[in-house]
Design a protein around this motif. Structure first.
Motif, PDB file in Angstrom:
ATOM      1  N   LYS A  15      12.002  -3.365   6.278  1.00  0.00           N
ATOM      2  CA  LYS A  15      11.013  -3.252   5.205  1.00  0.00           C
ATOM      3  C   LYS A  15      11.151  -1.926   4.466  1.00  0.00           C
ATOM      4  CE  LYS A  15       7.411  -6.213   7.218  1.00  0.00           C
ATOM      5  NZ  LYS A  15       6.028  -6.238   7.714  1.00  0.00           N
ATOM      6  N   ARG A  16      11.409  -0.867   5.264  1.00  0.00           N
ATOM      7  CA  ARG A  16      11.555   0.465   4.659  1.00  0.00           C
ATOM      8  C   ARG A  16      12.783   0.516   3.745  1.00  0.00           C
ATOM      9  NH1 ARG A  16      11.296   6.134   8.087  1.00  0.00           N
ATOM     10  NH2 ARG A  16      11.132   7.508   6.255  1.00  0.00           N
ATOM     11  N   MET A  44      12.072  -1.357   0.591  1.00  0.00           N
ATOM     12  CA  MET A  44      11.222  -0.582  -0.317  1.00  0.00           C
ATOM     13  C   MET A  44      12.039   0.452  -1.088  1.00  0.00           C
ATOM     14  SD  MET A  44       8.268  -0.116  -1.591  1.00  0.00           S
ATOM     15  CE  MET A  44       7.269  -1.121  -0.478  1.00  0.00           C
TER      16      MET A  44
END
Length: 583
Positions: A7-8, A11
């Motif tokens: 997810k990081r 992003m």
């Protein structure tokens, strides 16, 4: 844990993608701005930085004398200009110019003009135009960036001072400023062209393109004869130095055509090295200066009397008093005479006698005769700014006007007008406008000849009688110093007091001396007017101007191979002319 890092990472990709899109949009906008909205301005800046459009001055036409000798021509020469880099600091530009100051002899005024052009960010700046080859070479050796050369034409006069006032001069752009150069500028200058110089970012020339080809000017052939012009100038200068006069002029013509063979002025100047303020070179005394002619004008008075049939050749006039009073004024003779006949009055130049027969003419007839001779109007000579003289309308005449005009006062004329008048006598009554250009060369094989027109102003018999009288004036009258051994000379002297405006009357010390004549008298090949202003010492026309006529005419007759005449006076023609008038 892996899900967290995924997810990081996602992003970060989104954020990077977002900023990339912003950068891409910004770049697109900037490109759009440069390529579309600011394109015209940027293109103009680039062109200004990397190209120069300059005028190509055509080669100016050559001026020849009537024998084909070159009097004026244009030769190629280099001019120096400066084209600075875009954004180049002003102090660096000034340093380059200072290095050229001594070599090109740049004045403070020239430097200031260059500095002002630099401050205005001009892309093309003249440093020095039409420099000598030696100076050009010294500038090239410096190899200064932004300093360039452009080929132009420079006017060159092979004989320097010869016919300077007649030829005139050109300005720095090779445009006529005076004389023939000005009058015929549109013919001599041709048509301008244009060229384009392209340079790279380092200001190196990589392309030279002619956008418009220049058209060379047309050549002129003058009526002037270089040798005769030299004779006139030499003898005029000699007389000026001898008499200490203020100025003088000599005009020589071929009477039958009105063609000017020489037009000399003194003082003069060198056309190749004109003074900073060349007004003295621009003012041609032969056509620009008005003066009261004095006794040379008596040929007009005599013509009017003969044409009006107011006198006979045997008529006598009492001149024994030596003076005559008219309207409360006293007019005197230069010496005492007794009773004189009409011819003797002209031969000895008696003012008293001339006024007496002048008063018989009548104002209206006299006025019309003076106008017919061309006074008070331009002769039409093909030179610029010709003066028309001063001749008052008949309504403005006073009680003394006829008497004053009879002896050449109360009227101002030019030397060219007096030449035209004496030519009318030489041409047996026909007046012809003088001219200085004989032909215009359209191409090496085609020439346009300048026509001449003539009109009769007095009868042939009047002209013949006056010719006979003027011969006697030279043989045994006031014009004796104009005699030439072996030739019949006809002429008239003139000595006029000059009006002094500071005292409001005519001066007793300042005079204008003149002589007008032609030779040979019965078949003239040349006519001449000599005017000497304010001679010191002897001042009469017979003492000052007539000898100049004699010296020049003697040289010209020899130059033209005119054979000598055995008889000094053609008495048969003279007597026949007298009888014609008597009838």
């Amino acid at each position: 844990m892996s899900t967290f890092y995924q997810k990081r990472a996602r992003m970060r990709i989104i954020i990077l993608g977002f900023f990339f899109m912003i950068w891409l949009v910004g770049l697109t906008i900037r490109l759009l701005q440069l390529q579309v909205f600011e394109h015209p301005r940027l293109k103009t800046e680039v062109l200004e930085q990397n190209q120069n459009r300059n005028t190509i001055h055509p080669k100016r036409g050559t001026i020849y004398d009537c024998t084909g000798n070159i009097l004026a021509r244009s030769l190629p020469i280099q001019s120096v200009f400066f084209s600075p880099f875009k954004g180049e600091p002003s102090h660096l530009q000034l340093e380059k110019i200072k290095k050229l100051k001594k070599i090109l002899n740049l004045s403070e005024n020239e430097l200031q003009n260059i500095y002002k052009r630099i401050e205005r960010n001009a892309s093309f700046i003249w440093i020095k135009r039409k420099v000598d080859p030696e100076k050009e070479e010294k500038v090239r050796r410096l190899s200064l960036s932004g300093i360039y050369f452009l080929e132009e034409n420079k006017r060159f006069y092979p004989h320097g001072k010869l016919a300077a006032h007649l030829l005139g001069r050109v300005n720095i752009d090779d445009i006529g400023a005076s004389g023939i150069e000005y009058k015929y500028n549109s013919i001599l200058e041709g048509k301008k062209g244009e060229h384009l110089i392209l340079r790279d970012a380092k200001k190196r020339e990589y392309r030279f393109e002619i956008l418009k080809e220049p058209e060379a000017g047309k050549d002129l052939i003058l009526t002037i004869d270089e040798t005769i012009q030299y004779y006139a100038e030499k003898e005029l200068k000699k007389a000026m130095l001898k008499t200490g006069a203020s100025w003088g002029t000599v005009i020589i013509s071929q009477p039958s055509t009105g063609e000017i063979l020489a037009m000399a002025n003194y003082p003069t100047g060198d056309l190749n090295n004109p003074p900073p303020m060349p007004l003295s070179l621009d003012r041609n005394k032969a056509i620009h200066h008005n003066f009261e002619p004095g006794s040379t004008f008596k040929i007009v008075t005599a013509s009017a009397a003969l044409e009006a049939r107011k006198i006979n050749l045997t008529d006598s006039f009492d001149c024994s008093k030596g003076f005559i009073r008219v309207a409360g004024k006293t007019i005197r003779d230069h010496e005492l005479f007794g009773v004189l006949s009409f011819p003797e009055i002209i031969i000895h130049s008696s003012n008293v006698g001339t006024i007496q027969f002048g008063q018989l003419i009548g104002e209206e007839i006299f006025f019309k005769t003076i106008r017919a001779f061309g006074f008070g109007q331009k002769t039409g000579i093909d030179l610029p700014a010709e003066e028309k003289g001063i001749f008052r309308p008949l309504d403005n005449w006073t009680k003394i006007s006829v008497s004053s005009l009879s002896i050449g006062y109360e009227i101002s004329v030019t030397a060219t007008q007096m030449l035209q008048a004496i030519n009318a006598i030489a041409n047996k009554g026909f007046i012809i406008s003088p001219k200085v250009v004989k032909k215009i060369l359209n191409s090496p094989d085609v020439a346009t000849e300048k026509p001449y027109r003539r009109r009769r102003i007095i009868s042939e018999r009047t002209a013949l009688v006056l010719t006979s009288i003027l011969q006697k004036a030279v043989q045994r009258g006031t014009g004796m110093t104009a005699r030439i051994r072996g030739y019949k000379v006809a002429g008239k002297t003139g000595t006029a007091q000059k009006f002094d405006s500071s005292i409001g009357r005519y001066s007793s010390t300042a005079h204008t001396s003149s002589f007008a004549g032609f030779v040979p008298a019965d078949n003239p090949v040349l006519s001449m007017v000599v005017v000497i202003d304010e001679p010191k010492g002897p001042y009469s026309g017979g003492e000052v101007a007539a000898p100049v006529f004699r010296e020049i005419a003697s040289l010209v007759l020899r130059q033209l191979h005119i054979p000598k005449q055995e008889e000094q006076l053609n008495t048969i023609i003279a007597e026949r002319s007298f009888r014609q008038v008597e009838r």
